[in-house]
Design an enzyme around this catalytic site. Structure first.
Site, PDB file in Angstrom:
ATOM      1  CB  CYS A  27      -0.916   0.022   1.218  1.00 28.65           C
ATOM      2  SG  CYS A  27       0.023   0.091   2.734  1.00 28.65           S
ATOM      3  CB  CYS A  56      -4.566   1.240   7.389  1.00 30.39           C
ATOM      4  SG  CYS A  56      -3.850  -0.366   7.751  1.00 30.39           S
ATOM      5  CB  CYS A 100      -1.652  -3.658   7.876  1.00 28.29           C
ATOM      6  SG  CYS A 100      -2.705  -3.478   6.445  1.00 28.29           S
TER       7      CYS A 100
END
Ligand code: FES
Length: 120
Positions: A27, A56, A100
């Protein structure tokens, strides 16, 4: 989930002994982990740790988790904190968010590696 609502150890550490930096290729988000190390009886202990992320919510929650897991541990113990431990402690993340959660453990390992290189 406590770590989503109220992340721990967030922010830059000005007097850190080392910091790790990793980017997320999926990302493009970025993570920094700062550590402060004290030596005690020949052991190197993570006295303080903090993180900064431009990622995030899942990245923030896992960083918060990793910093809590690593605090007070020796560098060797902290190196054993794996991506899987992090996910397990968060009660399993949805698979799409796994990338993540990898950032925090990788960032921690990078910080330790750099700390040791600096000391050589
Ligand atoms: Fe980038 Fe989660 S979407 S760190």
């Amino acid at each position: 989930m406590e770590h989503f609502r109220n992340p721990h150890n967030i922010g830059e550490m000005k007097d850190a002994d080392s910091f790790g930096e990793v980017g997320n290729p999926v990302c493009g988000d970025l993570m920094k982990i700062y550590i402060k190390v004290k030596e005690e009886n020949g052991k190197e202990i993570i006295e303080d740790i903090s993180f900064q992320t431009f990622g995030c919510a899942a990245a923030i929650a896992t960083s918060s988790m990793v910093t809590e897991l690593a605090k007070g541990k020796t560098l060797d113990e902290a190196l054993e904190i794996t991506r899987a431990d992090v996910a397990k402690n968060l009660d399993g993340l949805p698979p799409i968010k796994m990338h993540c959660s990898n950032l925090a453990a990788d960032g921690l390992h990078d910080a330790i590696k750099k700390y040791r290189e600096k000391k050589k």
